[in-house]
Design a protein around this motif. Structure first.
Motif, PDB file in Angstrom:
ATOM      1  N   ILE A  82       0.864  -1.185   0.000  1.00  0.00           N
ATOM      2  CA  ILE A  82       0.000   0.000   0.000  1.00  0.00           C
ATOM      3  C   ILE A  82       0.897   1.230   0.000  1.00  0.00           C
ATOM      4  O   ILE A  82       1.848   1.328   0.787  1.00  0.00           O
ATOM      5  CB  ILE A  82      -0.911   0.016   1.239  1.00  0.00           C
ATOM      6  CG1 ILE A  82      -1.772  -1.263   1.282  1.00  0.00           C
ATOM      7  CG2 ILE A  82      -1.804   1.246   1.243  1.00  0.00           C
ATOM      8  CD1 ILE A  82      -2.586  -1.400   2.550  1.00  0.00           C
ATOM      9  N   SER A  83       0.621   2.142  -0.922  1.00  0.00           N
ATOM     10  CA  SER A  83       1.392   3.400  -1.010  1.00  0.00           C
ATOM     11  C   SER A  83       0.421   4.577  -1.024  1.00  0.00           C
ATOM     12  O   SER A  83      -0.780   4.416  -1.290  1.00  0.00           O
ATOM     13  CB  SER A  83       2.260   3.408  -2.265  1.00  0.00           C
ATOM     14  OG  SER A  83       1.468   3.249  -3.431  1.00  0.00           O
ATOM     15  N   ASP A  84       0.962   5.766  -0.728  1.00  0.00           N
ATOM     16  CA  ASP A  84       0.094   6.946  -0.688  1.00  0.00           C
ATOM     17  C   ASP A  84      -0.056   7.552  -2.068  1.00  0.00           C
ATOM     18  O   ASP A  84       0.425   7.014  -3.066  1.00  0.00           O
ATOM     19  CB  ASP A  84       0.645   7.956   0.324  1.00  0.00           C
ATOM     20  CG  ASP A  84       2.057   8.409  -0.045  1.00  0.00           C
ATOM     21  OD1 ASP A  84       2.455   8.232  -1.216  1.00  0.00           O
ATOM     22  OD2 ASP A  84       2.757   8.936   0.844  1.00  0.00           O
ATOM     23  N   GLU A  85      -0.738   8.704  -2.108  1.00  0.00           N
ATOM     24  CA  GLU A  85      -1.030   9.349  -3.392  1.00  0.00           C
ATOM     25  C   GLU A  85       0.214   9.889  -4.083  1.00  0.00           C
ATOM     26  O   GLU A  85       0.173  10.220  -5.282  1.00  0.00           O
ATOM     27  CB  GLU A  85      -2.064  10.459  -3.213  1.00  0.00           C
ATOM     28  CG  GLU A  85      -1.573  11.666  -2.418  1.00  0.00           C
ATOM     29  CD  GLU A  85      -1.809  11.515  -0.932  1.00  0.00           C
ATOM     30  OE1 GLU A  85      -1.920  12.558  -0.250  1.00  0.00           O
ATOM     31  OE2 GLU A  85      -1.896  10.365  -0.438  1.00  0.00           O
ATOM     32  N   PHE A  86       1.322   9.961  -3.346  1.00  0.00           N
ATOM     33  CA  PHE A  86       2.565  10.463  -3.937  1.00  0.00           C
ATOM     34  C   PHE A  86       3.478   9.332  -4.400  1.00  0.00           C
ATOM     35  O   PHE A  86       4.572   9.579  -4.906  1.00  0.00           O
ATOM     36  CB  PHE A  86       3.314  11.350  -2.918  1.00  0.00           C
ATOM     37  CG  PHE A  86       2.497  12.496  -2.421  1.00  0.00           C
ATOM     38  CD1 PHE A  86       2.218  13.568  -3.268  1.00  0.00           C
ATOM     39  CD2 PHE A  86       1.986  12.495  -1.132  1.00  0.00           C
ATOM     40  CE1 PHE A  86       1.453  14.630  -2.794  1.00  0.00           C
ATOM     41  CE2 PHE A  86       1.232  13.551  -0.680  1.00  0.00           C
ATOM     42  CZ  PHE A  86       0.952  14.628  -1.509  1.00  0.00           C
ATOM     43  N   GLY A  87       3.034   8.097  -4.205  1.00  0.00           N
ATOM     44  CA  GLY A  87       3.830   6.951  -4.635  1.00  0.00           C
ATOM     45  C   GLY A  87       4.802   6.463  -3.599  1.00  0.00           C
ATOM     46  O   GLY A  87       5.661   5.630  -3.896  1.00  0.00           O
ATOM     47  N   THR A  88       4.704   6.962  -2.379  1.00  0.00           N
ATOM     48  CA  THR A  88       5.599   6.525  -1.308  1.00  0.00           C
ATOM     49  C   THR A  88       5.019   5.287  -0.636  1.00  0.00           C
ATOM     50  O   THR A  88       3.852   5.278  -0.229  1.00  0.00           O
ATOM     51  CB  THR A  88       5.775   7.631  -0.259  1.00  0.00           C
ATOM     52  OG1 THR A  88       6.278   8.810  -0.900  1.00  0.00           O
ATOM     53  CG2 THR A  88       6.744   7.187   0.828  1.00  0.00           C
ATOM     54  N   GLY A  89       5.846   4.227  -0.558  1.00  0.00           N
ATOM     55  CA  GLY A  89       5.385   2.992   0.040  1.00  0.00           C
ATOM     56  C   GLY A  89       5.124   3.141   1.515  1.00  0.00           C
ATOM     57  O   GLY A  89       5.933   3.716   2.253  1.00  0.00           O
ATOM     58  N   LEU A  90       3.993   2.628   1.969  1.00  0.00           N
ATOM     59  CA  LEU A  90       3.611   2.712   3.378  1.00  0.00           C
ATOM     60  C   LEU A  90       3.687   1.350   4.069  1.00  0.00           C
ATOM     61  O   LEU A  90       4.224   1.227   5.160  1.00  0.00           O
ATOM     62  CB  LEU A  90       2.198   3.278   3.504  1.00  0.00           C
ATOM     63  CG  LEU A  90       1.958   4.680   2.909  1.00  0.00           C
ATOM     64  CD1 LEU A  90       0.489   5.041   3.024  1.00  0.00           C
ATOM     65  CD2 LEU A  90       2.840   5.711   3.597  1.00  0.00           C
ATOM     66  N   ILE A  91       3.117   0.340   3.415  1.00  0.00           N
ATOM     67  CA  ILE A  91       3.014  -0.986   4.034  1.00  0.00           C
ATOM     68  C   ILE A  91       3.410  -2.029   2.990  1.00  0.00           C
ATOM     69  O   ILE A  91       2.998  -1.958   1.830  1.00  0.00           O
ATOM     70  CB  ILE A  91       1.590  -1.257   4.540  1.00  0.00           C
ATOM     71  CG1 ILE A  91       1.190  -0.231   5.602  1.00  0.00           C
ATOM     72  CG2 ILE A  91       1.457  -2.675   5.105  1.00  0.00           C
ATOM     73  CD1 ILE A  91      -0.265  -0.297   5.987  1.00  0.00           C
ATOM     74  N   LEU A  92       4.185  -3.018   3.404  1.00  0.00           N
ATOM     75  CA  LEU A  92       4.588  -4.131   2.536  1.00  0.00           C
ATOM     76  C   LEU A  92       4.328  -5.440   3.280  1.00  0.00           C
ATOM     77  O   LEU A  92       4.843  -5.656   4.372  1.00  0.00           O
ATOM     78  CB  LEU A  92       6.072  -4.025   2.159  1.00  0.00           C
ATOM     79  CG  LEU A  92       6.633  -5.216   1.366  1.00  0.00           C
ATOM     80  CD1 LEU A  92       5.894  -5.385   0.043  1.00  0.00           C
ATOM     81  CD2 LEU A  92       8.133  -5.042   1.127  1.00  0.00           C
TER      82      LEU A  92
END
Length: 334
Positions: A82-92
């Motif tokens: 799951i990543s945010d609207e800026f493309g930064t990964g949050l959860i793997l």
């Protein structure tokens, strides 16, 4: 070249068996692999849909309970990120392991920096960018070793990109296992086909062999031969055996009638003919006119000829009945 029914039946059973195996092979090769890939796609779509629903039900707040629930959807060989609207990964949530083409191999010296680096690889960021642009994404990734990874992604509510992927090597290995099992199945099927053909051929040929022996006996003049019909045998072979028995009875009856007819004719003709020849012999010794003597000579000649014919018929009757053997002589036709 003579080919026995046994060989033909064996070849037929083997041909049918091999045809079925060939159909199974073609079905597996042509349809099983695409069907399994489609099942894998549906599986990823289901995980993606449930993950989106869980996030939606939490109003987009990624609490630990939400993460745990999403992780419960993950199966072996499946990766969820799951990543945010800026493309930064949050959860793997990695279930593929080191073979994951999005995040690469896990470093043994774990650190926050290395985990973040693995979460935000160039491949993952490029894919997130494409998911955000398209909205819903379905595609494949292939590495230098031709390993493929199936990817499904969705950009939810312009806030999160949820990407679910699996390595198709797992699917390929399952297909290869199924294909390899077909080799063993083919060998077993051939052995079973040979065994079944041996049993069926013996069951089918035995009555035909019995019929052949009985036919040879009939050709030798033994019309009393009979074929035993098993109880309840109402198939074509049983009907053939029954017809054969009826035929031998009819032939035997006809032969008996023929013998009786020939014997009766021989007897009924010989008795008056002997009397005629006797009277003609007496007439030939009397003083008759030349014309009468000529008539007596002609009648005597014809009577003797008829007597010889009756003797031949009587000899034929004894020969056909087996009471007397027929002498064999060599004749020079040239």
């Amino acid at each position: 070249m003579k080919t026995s029914i046994r060989n033909k039946l064996t070849a037929l059973i083997l041909a049918v068996c091999m045809s079925i195996i060939l159909i199974i092979w073609l079905t597996t090769a042509l349809f099983f692999r695409p069907m399994y890939y489609a099942m894998t796609q549906n599986e990823l779509s289901g995980i993606l849909s449930k993950s989106i629903k869980t996030i939606k039900d939490s109003d987009g707040v990624l609490t630990q309970d939400v993460i745990d629930e999403i992780q419960s959807y993950m199966k072996s060989g499946v990766c969820i990120e799951i990543s945010d609207e800026f493309g930064t990964g949050l959860i793997l949530m990695e279930g593929i392991g080191d073979a994951c083409q999005l995040h690469g191999a896990k470093d043994n010296h774990a650190s926050i920096y290395l985990e973040q680096r693995r979460l935000n690889t160039p491949q993952a960021q490029n894919l997130r960018h494409e998911v955000r642009n398209i909205g819903n994404y379905t595609g494949n990734m292939t590495d230098d070793y031709n390993n493929r990874q199936l990817v499904r992604g969705s950009f939810w509510n312009n806030r999160y990109s949820i990407i679910v992927s699996t390595n198709l090597a797992r699917t390929d290995s399952i297909v290869q296992i199924v294909l390899s099992q077909l080799h063993t199945a083919t060998f077993i099927a051939v052995v079973i086909a040979l065994a079944v053909s041996a049993v069926l051929s013996n069951w089918f040929i035995q009555p035909l062999t019995t019929l052949s022996k009985a036919t040879k006996e009939v050709s030798k003049g033994n019309y009393k031969v009979k074929i035993q019909i098993p109880n309840g045998a109402k198939d074509e072979i049983g009907q053939l055996a029954n017809d054969f028995n009826i035929m031998t009875r009819e032939i035997e009856s006809s032969q008996e009638m023929q013998k009786e007819l020939i014997a009766s004719i021989s007897h009924d003709l010989r008795t008056p003919l002997t009397s005629i020849i006797g009277y003609l012999d007496l007439l030939s010794k009397l003083e008759l006119s030349p014309e009468a003597q000529d008539c007596v000579r002609v009648l005597t000649k014809k009577s003797n000829r008829l007597n010889q014919l009756v003797s031949d018929v009587f000899a034929l009757s004894k020969a056909t009945s087996g009471a007397e053997s027929v002498p064999v002589e060599n004749l020079d036709l040239f």
